[in-house]
Design a protein around this motif. Structure first.
Motif, short mmCIF file in Angstrom:
data_model
loop_
_atom_site.label_atom_id
_atom_site.label_comp_id
_atom_site.label_asym_id
_atom_site.label_seq_id
_atom_site.Cartn_x
_atom_site.Cartn_y
_atom_site.Cartn_z
N ALA A 56 -10.54 15.08 42.63
CA ALA A 56 -11.10 15.96 41.61
C ALA A 56 -10.89 15.39 40.21
CB ALA A 56 -10.51 17.36 41.72
N GLU A 57 -9.70 14.87 39.95
CA GLU A 57 -9.43 14.29 38.63
C GLU A 57 -10.29 13.05 38.39
OE1 GLU A 57 -7.79 13.71 34.83
OE2 GLU A 57 -7.97 15.46 36.13
N GLN A 58 -10.40 12.20 39.38
CA GLN A 58 -11.26 11.02 39.25
C GLN A 58 -12.72 11.42 39.04
OE1 GLN A 58 -10.25 8.95 42.88
NE2 GLN A 58 -8.78 7.63 41.81
N ALA A 59 -13.17 12.43 39.74
CA ALA A 59 -14.56 12.90 39.60
C ALA A 59 -14.78 13.49 38.21
CB ALA A 59 -14.87 13.94 40.68
N CYS A 62 -17.23 19.71 44.99
CA CYS A 62 -18.68 19.76 45.15
C CYS A 62 -19.35 19.02 44.00
CB CYS A 62 -19.16 21.21 45.15
SG CYS A 62 -18.34 22.25 46.37
N ASP A 63 -20.24 18.11 44.33
CA ASP A 63 -20.96 17.32 43.33
C ASP A 63 -22.44 17.38 43.68
OD1 ASP A 63 -22.03 15.45 41.61
OD2 ASP A 63 -20.77 13.79 42.30
N LEU A 64 -23.20 18.11 42.88
CA LEU A 64 -24.63 18.26 43.14
C LEU A 64 -25.47 17.19 42.46
CD1 LEU A 64 -24.91 22.14 42.98
CD2 LEU A 64 -24.52 20.66 44.96
N GLY A 65 -24.79 16.20 41.87
CA GLY A 65 -25.51 15.09 41.27
C GLY A 65 -25.91 15.31 39.83
N PHE A 66 -25.29 16.29 39.16
CA PHE A 66 -25.62 16.59 37.77
C PHE A 66 -24.50 16.17 36.81
CE2 PHE A 66 -27.91 20.05 40.15
CZ PHE A 66 -29.16 19.46 40.05
N SER A 67 -23.66 15.24 37.23
CA SER A 67 -22.54 14.73 36.41
C SER A 67 -21.50 15.79 36.07
CB SER A 67 -23.07 14.09 35.12
OG SER A 67 -23.92 13.02 35.42
N THR A 82 -22.84 15.50 47.03
CA THR A 82 -21.70 15.14 47.90
C THR A 82 -20.71 16.29 47.91
OG1 THR A 82 -21.95 12.81 47.25
CG2 THR A 82 -19.87 13.43 48.28
N TRP A 83 -20.10 16.52 49.06
CA TRP A 83 -19.06 17.53 49.19
C TRP A 83 -17.88 16.92 49.93
CZ3 TRP A 83 -24.17 18.12 50.11
CH2 TRP A 83 -24.87 19.07 49.35
N GLY A 115 -17.56 11.75 36.23
CA GLY A 115 -18.79 12.52 36.32
C GLY A 115 -19.42 12.51 37.70
N ARG A 116 -18.68 11.98 38.68
CA ARG A 116 -19.18 11.99 40.06
C ARG A 116 -18.01 11.75 41.00
NH1 ARG A 116 -20.20 6.78 42.26
NH2 ARG A 116 -19.67 5.14 40.79
N ILE A 117 -18.21 12.09 42.27
CA ILE A 117 -17.18 11.86 43.28
C ILE A 117 -17.13 10.38 43.59
CG2 ILE A 117 -16.51 12.26 45.68
CD1 ILE A 117 -17.65 15.08 45.41
N ILE A 118 -15.93 9.83 43.58
CA ILE A 118 -15.72 8.42 43.91
C ILE A 118 -14.90 8.37 45.19
CG2 ILE A 118 -14.70 6.27 43.14
CD1 ILE A 118 -16.00 6.83 40.61
N CYS A 119 -15.45 7.78 46.22
CA CYS A 119 -14.74 7.68 47.51
C CYS A 119 -14.66 6.23 47.94
CB CYS A 119 -15.47 8.44 48.60
SG CYS A 119 -15.59 10.19 48.31
#
Length: 120
Positions: A109-112, A65-70, A47-48, A116-120
């Protein structure tokens, strides 16, 4: 100034907003905009959340940027790389048409970072 063709997954209005945000950052201002666009891989966990484009290189975007690797992180990504990226089942990166940012990028960014992941 490097000009690239606008990727198919970014409409004209969000592209213009990303570029306008990039001009604000280039001016040296303290700037914490809301993400303009959310992109994702439908067959992977990437996710971006993008906030701006480099006005000197419109292929270079900044965001979370979150490539799914936590380990989501703030950084730059090339739109051309995203345009050419395919997930494990061959699906291209897509725009989340229903995403509407309700807070600045620093909060996402802080929540992610905490989850360990983007939360939307």
């Amino acid at each position: 100034m490097s000009r690239t063709a606008r990727p198919a997954f970014i409409d004209e209005a969000p592209f213009a907003q990303l570029l306008a945000n990039g001009h604000c950052t280039a001016g040296g201002e303290t700037f914490d905009p809301h993400p303009v666009i959310k992109l994702f891989t439908p067959d992977a966990n990437a996710t971006w959340l993008l906030t701006e484009l480099d006005p000197d290189d419109e292929d270079r975007a900044f965001g979370l940027c979150d490539l799914g690797f936590s380990s989501p992180e703030l950084g730059y990504v090339r739109l051309s790389d995203l345009e050419n990226l395919r997930g494990p089942f061959g699906l291209a990166v897509e725009r989340d048409e229903h995403f509407s940012a309700d807070r600045p990028l620093s909060v996402y960014a802080e929540q992610a970072r905490l989850s360990g992941r983007i939360i939307c």
